[in-house]
Write a protein that holds these residues in place. Structure first.
Motif, mmCIF file in Angstrom:
data_model
loop_
_atom_site.group_PDB
_atom_site.id
_atom_site.type_symbol
_atom_site.label_atom_id
_atom_site.label_comp_id
_atom_site.label_asym_id
_atom_site.label_seq_id
_atom_site.Cartn_x
_atom_site.Cartn_y
_atom_site.Cartn_z
ATOM 1 N N ASP A 47 0.831 -1.204 0.000
ATOM 2 C CA ASP A 47 0.000 0.000 0.000
ATOM 3 C C ASP A 47 0.864 1.252 0.000
ATOM 4 O O ASP A 47 0.545 2.240 -0.678
ATOM 5 C CB ASP A 47 -0.928 0.000 1.219
ATOM 6 N N ARG B 92 2.174 1.727 -3.514
ATOM 7 C CA ARG B 92 1.122 2.245 -4.402
ATOM 8 C C ARG B 92 0.942 3.749 -4.209
ATOM 9 O O ARG B 92 0.874 4.512 -5.184
ATOM 10 C CB ARG B 92 -0.198 1.518 -4.118
ATOM 11 N N GLU B 93 0.877 4.165 -2.963
ATOM 12 C CA GLU B 93 0.660 5.590 -2.704
ATOM 13 C C GLU B 93 1.876 6.426 -3.092
ATOM 14 O O GLU B 93 1.742 7.579 -3.527
ATOM 15 C CB GLU B 93 0.285 5.806 -1.239
ATOM 16 N N ASP C 35 -6.828 -5.352 -5.676
ATOM 17 C CA ASP C 35 -7.028 -4.384 -4.601
ATOM 18 C C ASP C 35 -6.329 -3.056 -4.859
ATOM 19 O O ASP C 35 -6.619 -2.058 -4.194
ATOM 20 C CB ASP C 35 -6.564 -4.970 -3.260
ATOM 21 N N HIS C 36 -5.421 -3.009 -5.833
ATOM 22 C CA HIS C 36 -4.710 -1.767 -6.141
ATOM 23 C C HIS C 36 -5.304 -1.033 -7.341
ATOM 24 O O HIS C 36 -5.048 0.166 -7.515
ATOM 25 C CB HIS C 36 -3.234 -2.075 -6.415
ATOM 26 N N ARG D 157 -7.415 2.549 -6.981
ATOM 27 C CA ARG D 157 -6.606 3.739 -6.726
ATOM 28 C C ARG D 157 -5.795 4.124 -7.964
ATOM 29 O O ARG D 157 -5.685 5.307 -8.299
ATOM 30 C CB ARG D 157 -5.677 3.512 -5.535
#
Length: 321
Positions: free
Chosen positions: A84, A87-88, A107-108, A111
């Motif tokens: 996470d 990803r951010e 799940d990514h 975003r």
């Protein structure tokens, strides 16, 4: 130059990609690949945190003004991986191209899509490619049995797997596994690909931050100098044939052996430190593909891309006669 949906989608000059590679995909190499007109990927999981990854991205931006991406390989791990955070960090950096591998990036994706990030997902089978496209990935990178690293468990060569995948999905497809020169690029485009992914070929370049012994070994090796490990664990990997890899393969001839029996021999840190960093070629597992049979020199990335495109044009002229 050759225009394809990949060059148009990502704004690169050639349909050549250098996918993420553990122990290799640092910013200096990625920038050199980008400056040569190809598309390279920083390997996220080599960094301890999203902040470290962000720092590497920013460093790379100082070395090139051309597009590059980040690889997220989504695999089970003994130690938690801060996916996470990665990803951010990617989103915060403004990077718009991500290569994923391992499990589907389900799940990514929300975003990434929210911020206009295109996702290339690497698969080793038609069925997984179809599933990934249904989940929303933008490009499939299809990995044939020839590839370095994890070829899956189906053992299908790229000359069949590539057109079968192209026929099965409605997104651009990148050919991966066995790709190392302009002849392969021409063949891949003829089979329906929009580009090629080269890993082992970019390891044998001046800018790759690995020991010179590794580069020289790739040049010296041929198509027979790899070995498959992890078969009995259904986690097959193609690696260079050396003392440790041969030992692992011999142990795993016994189907009762578990990962615990080879864990120390196969430790990734052992290969990265002993081989990639220190050049002790028999002291750890290291990854290379059958494409090493086509690699005969250690050029700069700029020279390499120019050579590939020149060979592509020569091959194209030959088949057009």
């Amino acid at each position: 130059m050759v225009a394809t949906r990949i060059t148009e989608m990502f704004g690169v000059e050639t349909p050549i990609l250098m996918g993420g590679m553990t122990g290799v995909g640092y910013g200096e190499l990625v920038a050199a690949v980008a400056n040569a007109g190809a598309l390279g990927f920083i390997t996220a999981h080599m960094f301890k945190s999203g902040k470290e990854l962000l720092d590497e991205i920013e460093k790379t931006k100082q070395l090139t003004s051309k597009p590059f991406g980040v690889n997220l390989t989504l695999l089970p791990s003994i130690n938690p991986i801060p996916y996470d955070e990665y990803r951010e960090a990617i989103i915060a950096s403004g990077i718009k191209i991500v290569e994923t591998a391992g499990r589907a990036p389900t799940d990514h994706l929300p975003r990434f899509k929210e911020h206009g990030v295109k996702v290339i997902h690497k698969c080793t089978s038609v069925r997984h490619s179809v599933s990934a496209v249904a989940k929303g990935v933008d490009v499939i990178s299809i990995d044939g049995f020839e590839c370095a690293g994890h070829p899956g468990e189906d053992d299908v060569g790229l000359i069949v797997l590539l057109p079968a995948t192209v026929d099965a999905v409605n997104v651009p497809v990148v050919a991966s596994g066995g790709m190392a020169d302009g002849r392969g690029l021409l063949a891949a485009l003829a089979l329906g690909a929009e580009g090629v992914n080269m890993g082992t070929r970019f390891c044998a370049t001046v800018e790759a931050k690995i020991h010179e012994n590794v580069k020289k070994q790739i040049v010296e090796n041929n198509e027979l100098d790899t070995v498959l490990v992890g078969r009995t664990l259904r986690n097959t990997a193609r690696v260079a044939k050396n003392r440790v890899a041969s030992q692992v393969a011999e142990i795993q001839r016994d189907p009762t052996k578990t990962f615990a029996d080879v864990k120390e021999l196969m430790a990734g840190v052992r290969g990265r430190e002993n081989v990639l960093r220190d050049g002790h070629m028999d002291d750890g597992i290291w990854t290379t593909g059958q494409s090493q049979a086509l690699i005969h020199d250690i050029p700069t990335c700029d020279q390499l891309v120019k050579n590939i495109m020149a060979q592509f044009e020569t091959a194209r002229a030959k088949v057009s006669r």
